[in-house]
Design an enzyme around this catalytic site. Structure first.
Site, PDB file in Angstrom:
ATOM      1  N   SER A 161      14.130   3.316   2.424  1.00  0.00           N
ATOM      2  CA  SER A 161      14.744   3.819   1.104  1.00  0.00           C
ATOM      3  C   SER A 161      15.815   2.677   0.886  1.00  0.00           C
ATOM      4  O   SER A 161      16.507   2.756  -0.482  1.00  0.00           O
ATOM      5  CB  SER A 161      15.466   5.070   1.359  1.00  0.00           C
ATOM      6  N   TYR A 215      15.998   8.879   0.565  1.00  0.00           N
ATOM      7  CA  TYR A 215      14.724   9.834   0.447  1.00  0.00           C
ATOM      8  C   TYR A 215      15.108  10.967   1.162  1.00  0.00           C
ATOM      9  O   TYR A 215      14.493  12.008   0.969  1.00  0.00           O
ATOM     10  CB  TYR A 215      13.923   8.801   1.603  1.00  0.00           C
ATOM     11  N   GLY A 216      16.037  11.076   1.999  1.00  0.00           N
ATOM     12  CA  GLY A 216      16.416  12.354   3.029  1.00  0.00           C
ATOM     13  C   GLY A 216      16.458  13.669   2.094  1.00  0.00           C
ATOM     14  O   GLY A 216      16.376  14.711   2.843  1.00  0.00           O
ATOM     15  N   CYS A 251      11.550   3.480   8.458  1.00  0.00           N
ATOM     16  CA  CYS A 251      12.265   4.862   7.922  1.00  0.00           C
ATOM     17  C   CYS A 251      11.681   5.923   8.430  1.00  0.00           C
ATOM     18  O   CYS A 251      10.418   6.288   8.178  1.00  0.00           O
ATOM     19  CB  CYS A 251      12.164   4.823   6.340  1.00  0.00           C
ATOM     20  N   ASN A 252      12.274   6.701   9.335  1.00  0.00           N
ATOM     21  CA  ASN A 252      11.830   8.151   9.946  1.00  0.00           C
ATOM     22  C   ASN A 252      11.499   9.099   8.672  1.00  0.00           C
ATOM     23  O   ASN A 252      10.423   9.632   8.836  1.00  0.00           O
ATOM     24  CB  ASN A 252      13.007   8.594  10.604  1.00  0.00           C
ATOM     25  N   THR A 253      12.298   9.159   7.808  1.00  0.00           N
ATOM     26  CA  THR A 253      11.893   9.958   6.583  1.00  0.00           C
ATOM     27  C   THR A 253      10.524   9.704   5.938  1.00  0.00           C
ATOM     28  O   THR A 253       9.748  10.556   5.814  1.00  0.00           O
ATOM     29  CB  THR A 253      12.931   9.834   5.539  1.00  0.00           C
ATOM     30  N   CYS A 263      17.553   8.266  12.311  1.00  0.00           N
ATOM     31  CA  CYS A 263      17.489   7.543  11.023  1.00  0.00           C
ATOM     32  C   CYS A 263      17.901   6.018  11.116  1.00  0.00           C
ATOM     33  O   CYS A 263      18.711   5.818  11.828  1.00  0.00           O
ATOM     34  CB  CYS A 263      18.236   8.373   9.967  1.00  0.00           C
TER      35      CYS A 263
END
Ligand code: DGL
Length: 263
Positions: free
Chosen positions: A15, A46-47, A77-79, A189
């Site tokens: 993001s 994004y989160g 990106c984890n999200t 994150c």
């Protein structure tokens, strides 16, 4: 789609600047690869969005990277991984590597010392089924707690990684009254590793701070090697940066990105 060659790029997207914390590990391990970095800065964060919004943005980013030619993709990106990795893998046949908060190694470390694990993520990662399934799988003793830390993303996007505003936010969100119960903090994150020094300064020294970046990049290497897709060149590769599809040409911004890659 363009013909795939091993000299082709590895696409990274996030993001914003968070994925640079993953790319710097990739550069250390595979300096001869060529990389494209897509920071979706027009749409960060994004989160705090919905799963569907993030999925749509992820497809847009990947289509852009494909148009520039990639042989593999890292969702840095984890999200975005939580929201889109399964659909992206169904849609494309090149290797797609996602992120996952490093809960498993954290549980192994903390259990040994009889301590708990604290995972810092974005709100979306925390409420996604992927995260709950991960915790159910690796945390039989129920020692994992998660807290959302969305303001860290905003601070990181301002390149503010230390100072009073950051410290005050940590004072606000961390469970200080029981902090000594924790043995490990997981940075779940990709924006968060840039705050490691600040966190280490304010937390008790006994708490380990870990992230999943090295593991992700090792996995990327293993996948490329097993598919014979590593770049055979022995010359250093290059990184090209894009912000939501526009090449980054501003020298000041490029210097900031490159500084994070060297940090
Ligand atoms: N860097 C991202 C992650 O790893 C997302 C940050 C955001 O845009 O909220 O989850």
């Amino acid at each position: 789609m363009k013909r795939c060659t091993n000299e082709m790029n590895i696409g990274f997207f996030d993001s914003g600047i968070g994925g640079l914390s993953v790319l710097r590990e990739a550069l250390a391990l595979m300096p001869n690869e060529n990389y494209l970095y897509y920071a979706d800065s027009d749409n960060t964060p994004y989160g705090t969005k919905t799963r569907d919004e993030v999925k749509k943005l992820a497809f847009r980013a990947v289509e852009f990277l494909i148009s520039k030619g990639i042989k593999a993709l890292v969702i840095a990106c984890n999200t975005a991984t939580s929201a889109s990795v399964e659909d992206l893998r169904k849609a494309y046949d090149f290797p797609i590597i996602g992120m996952e908060p490093a809960v498993k190694p954290a549980v192994a470390r903390s259990l040994n010392g009889g301590k708990r694990v604290l995972v810092l993520t974005t709100p979306l990662t925390l409420r996604e089924v992927k995260f709950r399934e991960l915790v159910t799988r690796v945390d039989p003793e129920h020692i994992v707690d998660g807290i959302p830390a969305p303001k860290l993303v905003e601070l990181a996007e301002r390149f503010t990684f230390d100072g009073p505003e950051v410290e005050e936010y940590f004072r606000e969100i961390l469970p200080w009254d029981k902090i000594s119960c924790y043995g490990t903090i997981v940075l779940g994150c990709t924006h968060f590793p840039f705050f490691r020094d600040t966190l280490a300064r304010i937390l008790p020294q006994s708490i380990d701070i870990i992230d999943g970046n090295r593991g992700t990049v090792n996995h990327l290497y293993d996948v490329l090697k097993s598919k014979n897709m590593l770049n055979p060149s022995n010359k250093p590769g290059r990184v090209l940066f894009f912000r939501s599809g526009v090449p980054v040409e501003d020298p000041l911004l490029l210097e900031k990105y490159n500084r994070l890659l060297r940090s």
